[in-house]
Design an enzyme around this catalytic site. Structure first.
Site, mmCIF file in Angstrom:
data_model
loop_
_atom_site.group_PDB
_atom_site.id
_atom_site.type_symbol
_atom_site.label_atom_id
_atom_site.label_comp_id
_atom_site.label_asym_id
_atom_site.label_seq_id
_atom_site.Cartn_x
_atom_site.Cartn_y
_atom_site.Cartn_z
ATOM 1 N N SER A 1 0.804 -1.229 0.000
ATOM 2 C CA SER A 1 0.000 0.000 0.000
ATOM 3 C C SER A 1 0.835 1.276 0.000
ATOM 4 C CB SER A 1 -0.949 0.013 1.197
ATOM 5 O OG SER A 1 -0.226 0.162 2.404
ATOM 6 N N LYS B 1 0.578 4.718 6.752
ATOM 7 C CA LYS B 1 0.094 5.592 5.680
ATOM 8 C C LYS B 1 0.767 6.961 5.815
ATOM 9 C CE LYS B 1 -3.038 2.389 4.713
ATOM 10 N NZ LYS B 1 -2.799 1.444 3.611
#
Length: 251
Positions: A62, A135
């Protein structure tokens, strides 16, 4: 003759005994010091891992191309407790609620489990990495984050972002697949993966009960650098120039 022999022999025997005793005592002192150094190193490593720096590995794609699967990273745990989170920071956080699938626990060899437990205790292993997410921070408390403008850019407080760190599919220019417009609550942040079309991030979870927001209290720390493999050793950039105008407007 006999007495003379005895007198000449006894002093030598006492000297040999004293020498052997000193030699034995020296080894004991060495082993004691070695144990003390080892225990001190373990305790120092534990304190560092608990309060300062912790190691994690990357289990998914990701955050490509910034982070690759199985990269090891060092995380500064002083942020956000002592240092404020900034735009562009890459942060590790616990599951905000339903972001991660249920993890099946398979039986582990007792020896491997023991070694992994010791390494985890001193911060050299991260068996709970799959229970955390990583993230990039796009929105801070009070920010309005939108996607997308006519050029396909993320917009924060009216400022379009030039994001050199993101990975998009071929022939795609839109910064993320999901359209949204949100205002970040006071106690939360808005986070997105660099691999925008393959990241279950805030935009992906915008319709969840969490609203896609991550509580600041759930942030473990800021990822500082890639520590392994050695050929990928590098400091992680928060791309302050990308968010410069956003920060200036906030100030």
């Amino acid at each position: 003759m006999t007495n003379e022999t005895v007198e000449n022999t006894l002093p030598g025997s006492r000297g040999g005994t004293r020498h052997a005793a000193k030699k034995t005592g020296g080894w004991k002192l060495f082993l004691r010091d070695l144990v003390i150094i080892f225990v001190a190193a373990i305790l120092i490593s534990f304190v560092i891992k608990t309060y300062l720096v912790r190691s994690f590995y990357i289990p998914s794609s990701s955050m490509e191309n910034t982070l690759q699967i199985d990269d090891r990273i060092l995380v500064n745990q002083l942020e956000p407790d002592l240092f404020a989170i900034e735009h562009g920071d890459v942060v590790v956080f616990t599951d905000p609620g339903g972001w991660l699938p249920a993890i099946s626990t398979e039986p582990q060899n007792w020896f491997v489990g023991a070694v992994d437990g010791v390494l985890a205790f001193v911060g050299l292993s991260a068996p709970d990495s799959s229970n955390h997410l990583i993230k990039r921070v796009i929105g801070l408390p009070g920010d309005t984050v939108e996607c997308c403008n006519e050029f396909g850019q993320i917009v924060v407080n009216g400022i379009p972002l030039e994001e050199p760190y993101i990975k998009l599919p071929d022939a795609v220019t839109k910064a993320t697949q999901e359209d949204f417009s949100v205002t970040v609550p006071d106690d939360s942040i808005w986070v997105m993966g660099d691999n925008r079309y393959n990241s279950a991030d805030s935009a992906f979870h915008k319709d969840d009960p969490t609203g896609g927001f991550v509580k600041i209290d759930s942030v473990v720390g800021r990822a500082m650098l890639i520590s392994w493999p050695t050929e990928r050793w590098s400091v992680l950039d928060n791309y302050s120039t990308t968010f410069q105008r956003v920060t200036q407007n906030a100030e």
